[in-house]
Motif scaffolding. Sequence first.
Motif, mmCIF file in Angstrom:
data_model
loop_
_atom_site.group_PDB
_atom_site.id
_atom_site.type_symbol
_atom_site.label_atom_id
_atom_site.label_comp_id
_atom_site.label_asym_id
_atom_site.label_seq_id
_atom_site.Cartn_x
_atom_site.Cartn_y
_atom_site.Cartn_z
ATOM 1 N N ALA A 63 0.824 -1.212 0.000
ATOM 2 C CA ALA A 63 0.000 0.000 0.000
ATOM 3 C C ALA A 63 0.860 1.265 0.000
ATOM 4 N N LEU A 64 1.880 1.322 0.863
ATOM 5 C CA LEU A 64 2.672 2.531 1.018
ATOM 6 C C LEU A 64 4.017 2.473 0.326
ATOM 7 N N GLY A 65 4.362 1.343 -0.295
ATOM 8 C CA GLY A 65 5.621 1.260 -1.014
ATOM 9 C C GLY A 65 6.718 0.595 -0.206
ATOM 10 N N SER A 71 10.744 -0.624 6.321
ATOM 11 C CA SER A 71 11.082 -0.110 7.649
ATOM 12 C C SER A 71 10.097 -0.616 8.704
ATOM 13 N N ILE A 72 8.801 -0.597 8.383
ATOM 14 C CA ILE A 72 7.821 -1.124 9.328
ATOM 15 C C ILE A 72 7.960 -2.632 9.458
ATOM 16 N N GLY A 73 8.324 -3.306 8.367
ATOM 17 C CA GLY A 73 8.540 -4.747 8.430
ATOM 18 C C GLY A 73 9.634 -5.105 9.419
ATOM 19 N N ILE A 74 10.733 -4.365 9.400
ATOM 20 C CA ILE A 74 11.819 -4.610 10.352
ATOM 21 C C ILE A 74 11.345 -4.363 11.783
ATOM 22 N N MET A 75 10.604 -3.286 11.978
ATOM 23 C CA MET A 75 10.136 -2.973 13.326
ATOM 24 C C MET A 75 9.097 -3.990 13.797
ATOM 25 N N LEU A 438 15.308 6.618 10.099
ATOM 26 C CA LEU A 438 16.581 6.156 9.534
ATOM 27 C C LEU A 438 16.363 5.023 8.540
ATOM 28 N N LEU A 439 15.487 4.083 8.887
ATOM 29 C CA LEU A 439 15.186 2.984 7.967
ATOM 30 C C LEU A 439 14.528 3.503 6.693
ATOM 31 N N LEU A 440 13.634 4.479 6.832
ATOM 32 C CA LEU A 440 12.977 5.050 5.654
ATOM 33 C C LEU A 440 13.990 5.675 4.711
ATOM 34 N N LEU A 441 14.908 6.463 5.259
ATOM 35 C CA LEU A 441 15.917 7.118 4.425
ATOM 36 C C LEU A 441 16.833 6.097 3.763
ATOM 37 N N LEU A 446 18.628 3.176 -1.014
ATOM 38 C CA LEU A 446 19.376 1.951 -1.286
ATOM 39 C C LEU A 446 18.532 0.818 -1.850
ATOM 40 N N SER A 447 17.232 0.821 -1.579
ATOM 41 C CA SER A 447 16.427 -0.330 -2.007
ATOM 42 C C SER A 447 16.129 -0.240 -3.495
#
Length: 852
Positions: A63-65, A71-75, A438-441, A446-447
């Motif tokens: 949904a959000l890319g 980043s949310i997956g890691i958290m 930080l994960l978002l940036l 990089l992704s």
Amino acid sequence: LMGTLAFPPSSAGFVVGHAGLYQALAMFAVAYFIIGMTVLSVCAIATNGALDAGGAYYMISRALGPEFGGSIGIMFFLANVCGSALYVLGLVEAVVDSFGIPPGQKVGTGVHVLPQSYWYELLYGTVLLALCLLVCLVGASIYAKATFLIFLIVTGVLGSILISFFATRPIEVPIRLPHFNSSETKNGSFTGFSLATLRDNLGGGYGVDYTTGQMMSFSSVFAVMFNGCTGIMAGSNMSGDLKRPSYSIPRGTISAVLFTYLVYNLLAFLMCATCNRTLLQKDYGFLRDISIFPPLVTVGIYAATLSAAMSNLIGASRILYALARDDLFGRALALAKKTSASGNPVMAVLLSWLVVQLVLFSGKLNTIAGVVTTFFLLVYATVNLACLALEWASAPNFRPTFRYFTWHTCLLGIAGCCVMMFLISPVSASASLGFLLLLLLALHYLSPSSTWGYISQALIFHQVRKYLLMLDVRKDHVKFWRPQMLLMVQNPRGSARLIDFVNDLKKSGLYVLGHVELQDLDMLPSDPLQPQQDSWLSLVDKLNVKAFVSLTLAPSVRHGVRQLLFTSGLGGMRPNTLVLGFYDDTAPQDGLAQHPAFTSAREDVPLGFPPLRAPTAPKLLSAREYVGIVADALKMLRNVLLARQLESLDKAWELRRAASPPPAIHVWPVNLLRPDSARYADTCSLFLLQMACVLNMARAWRRARLRLFLCVEAGAMPHAQEEKLRQLLKDLRIQAQIQLVPWDAVTRLHWQTRRGPPGGPLPAGAAEEEEEEGAVNFPANATQVSDEYVCAANKLVLEQSPAPAVRFLYLPRPPADTSLYPLYLHQLELLTRGLGPTVLVHGVSAVTSTQL
């Protein structure tokens, strides 16, 4: 259901013992309100399409890319890992309370046979975690069977507990405080249903948690309690293992939430009405003492906690597997992709188990409760955000079969999660948001790009459409005019520096790269422009220009430019300025192949464009047609810029060289082909000044200096003209150096050609021509302007030193007589010959303002 009923029923005793009935019910209401809003969002997303492995991560990422998803997956992975460790530690605590050797004794009696110390408890946790690992390694099927069996056990235990509240007689329960003062003993009371007991337990009475020695508060109790409600994602985490996830997830999750909410509230009331506060606060295992069958309670507590630990472990492994499969972190998670023959992600399970084992070293249950709660709340807020974005984007393909949600529920869920995050622990909430940023940036830069579809594009489309409708051209004001450029490009290989130069000229306005393909669609099997679109878009990306691309098919270049002028843009964002390269016999050079953006790139994007025209090959455009394009644009009230030798402009060298003086921009706001009507304040001259000023305002050109040339004749009071021009520049807030240029020798050649002195009678027929053509600002006496005069004007411009980076000259209108088009173009070529990078400018609209 077992994932949602994460903590054993005795956790309700911990909550009401410290918070009291009123605050406990408020906590349950707040927690389940947040959970309820999130469940509605989960159900909406889950019923909008096929779900794969990853649960909440899969929903958010699609949904959000990838940035938000990764980043949310890691958290969420870390939240499940910490949650699994939390439940294992809780189970260890329960086991030690039942079977541990009391502190101060070397040998236990009866069933108290387990030694107690940090390392022993870590060993017990490791053994229990290994049991969870074995179940998860076998696969989802054995996990489902195990949790169903545990569900039956816990349901039986709940039934026996409810009966015990009514069947057990009042008793005194001795309580030994095991961890801090082994000699202190208190008695807790099970009074049976008593109004006095209920009144004593209505208000809050926060005390010290005997397992950690920390003073409890509303936020710390809520943090522990909320962990008993975080299992709502247990079903969605198994989305890749469910046969019909869009059917099972909504029904199972909603049923589990309603069931557990009722159970927690019922237990809270029964405990407050039958147990005094000492019993509730000092003995978290008091249900065994009041149960009609104590061993069953012990089994139920162990089963519920073990189920929650397994649920979080298998959920974490599925999230890790989904992250690895999407390649968002490259080789770092490559190992987690490996699966067994049956499809079970065994390596992801092992890696998750290893991380949980590391978390177990923290040792105390409440130590990590706040962190886990913050992570879960952040994930829930993002799930609500994903659903809100899908709803606000109004995409036609967002058609969830679950309709019991609105954007209001999504907003309430987001607000509730954010408020509770900071209420529980401002430090943990701030740290979690910083980690998320930080994960978002990192993922943004990089992704790899994905093909999932980005909600950001849908939201941007929705907002742009709304604002384009609001951008009413009838409300335009000259104060806020900006150039909106349509640059016609035949082949980008020969126009790289021109494309970059016009990007500096646009001043945050619309910029469109136009191209005309000379083909007939009737004779073609398909549109030939579609395969070219990607090459043009890659060109825009590589050159780092903020431009759109507009391609068209036409039988001639002139017809194609007309089409683009008529159709490019939308609403109030339409090109108001046409930019063309100059029409001359200069052989085109492939500047794209030497451009730094492509020489350093791994992929040769320019290969998508055809080779440049050979010098001996015929042109696709005649001189008459070229001038006709200029005339068409002026008739359509578009400003026109003709750029000559811009490919020779080395902007990087010109603007960064350390030598003095700084680079200059020369501006000639006078019609050099019409010296008898030289004015500095007509519409075209002011537009030329504006364009030179706009270039000077661009970040890359701020070091350059504007030099404005005032052509004067003897006896014309040059200082008065200079002062008048200086005042005009002051009113327009344009900083430029004015330089007086005597041009009597040049104008004398003009009057000789016209065979008459200034102000004298014109030759026969010339007066009629002047009157007829004066309205278009370029008289029919173009034939009276000799090559000798034009060359003299060219020399006058060329003699002004030092040589500038670029020159801006006045572009006269084409003559009304189309037979004079070649002569007009010839005069422009003579005027700009050898001048280097030059821009001929003709403006048709007022663009400057002296008002505030």
